[in-house]
Design an enzyme around this catalytic site. Sequence first.
Site, PDB file in Angstrom:
ATOM      1  N   ASP A   1      -0.088   4.485   4.115  1.00 12.71           N
ATOM      2  CA  ASP A   1      -1.368   4.977   4.620  1.00 12.71           C
ATOM      3  C   ASP A   1      -1.764   4.210   5.876  1.00 12.71           C
ATOM      4  O   ASP A   1      -1.352   3.063   6.081  1.00 12.71           O
ATOM      5  CB  ASP A   1      -2.454   4.880   3.554  1.00 12.71           C
ATOM      6  CG  ASP A   1      -2.730   3.458   3.095  1.00 12.71           C
ATOM      7  OD1 ASP A   1      -1.753   2.723   2.852  1.00 12.71           O
ATOM      8  OD2 ASP A   1      -3.912   3.076   2.968  1.00 12.71           O
TER       9      ASP A   1
ATOM     10  N   GLU B   1      -3.584   1.150   0.773  1.00 13.42           N
ATOM     11  CA  GLU B   1      -3.815  -0.256   1.087  1.00 13.42           C
ATOM     12  C   GLU B   1      -4.988  -0.396   2.051  1.00 13.42           C
ATOM     13  O   GLU B   1      -5.753  -1.352   1.975  1.00 13.42           O
ATOM     14  CB  GLU B   1      -2.558  -0.887   1.701  1.00 13.42           C
ATOM     15  CG  GLU B   1      -2.586  -2.408   1.766  1.00 13.42           C
ATOM     16  CD  GLU B   1      -3.230  -2.967   3.029  1.00 13.42           C
ATOM     17  OE1 GLU B   1      -3.504  -4.189   3.073  1.00 13.42           O
ATOM     18  OE2 GLU B   1      -3.458  -2.196   3.991  1.00 13.42           O
TER      19      GLU B   1
END
Length: 378
Positions: free
Chosen positions: A80, A139
């Site tokens: 991400d 994250e």
Amino acid sequence: MTDSLALAYARKLIACESITPATGAVFDALEEMLTPLGFAVDRFLSGEDDQNPAHGAPVENLFAIRKSSGRHFAFAGHLDVVPPGDGWGSDPFVPEIRGDLLHGRGAVDMKGSIAAFVAALHSIPEDAGTISLIITGDEEGPAIYGTRALIDHMHARQSVPDFCLVGEPTSVHRLGDMMKIGRRGSVNMWISVAGTQGHVAYPHLADNPIPRLIKILAEIEAIHLDDGTDWFQPSNIEITDMQVGNKATNVIPAKAEARLSIRFNDLQQGDALVERLRTLIEAGGGTLTAMISGEAFLTPPGELSAAISEAVEAVTGIQPEASTTGGTSDARFLTRVCPVVEFGLCNATMHKLDEAVALADLEALTEIYRRVALKILG
């Protein structure tokens, strides 16, 4: 000119838009890279039933493993990325080479590092030992359903690694100048002080919460937590916001609020800090809500950091500084499982417009990761 493996992989990953929480295409791309290398790939969603939008669910996670006898070495990271924002020189999800730099969101944080590790796998024999990849799509977000869910998955499969390298961009001025052997803990706090609204000309009929909040914040500001340690800087409390929301000039407000952020070393514990401030705040007439993002952790210099230092020096000619500076990372969860060290690309452009990785750094990092894996696997 044909792209190197690391560059080709980085291009493929950057081309997949994967703003946190990431799912879908970017995981497809990584799985396609790993399957031909003999990895068994598990992908799963976490938090599917969570209806709280602040939790950033659902999240896709990937655990890939290539089993062999001997030690188990893991690489952890995230696919991400943060939103790109406006003002890029090119489409942030169309990888573009300009000069000796590859531009695109995630180039250094941290699709470039993942690409380098996968490229390194091509030169690591399958019988060298067990290798796994612990990859989340959450994250950069709340990190509730990401690496923590992956850790549960590893335990359920009895596939817990002996050592873990996290590919966060730790280098500062040039590739190899810093690795992270620990991180400070983090807790955010919200203070609310209630009063009674009223007209400023009739203060005896109202109760102004602002003076009480100011007194509470002054007491908090006077707290000295510690002087730091050999590996950590002193813990610090920062007041990050104060608001009343009163748009009228002649009204005493009914509520005053503030927000704190504490970054703390391994002399402190998140729960203890929360309770210490809760006692002070409640004594001053306020209430406290807190969220602990992670505890401080330290992997003392040892086999893994030595392997990284040796590999970095062999490839770049410098020795990395062992540091605990910076913000939090998913290493704060993985440290509960095994020794963890973070090492990756230069962080100068992470989260910025026109994020970019040097092409030469991609190749050098591939060789560093290859050497570290072979050294740890023995």
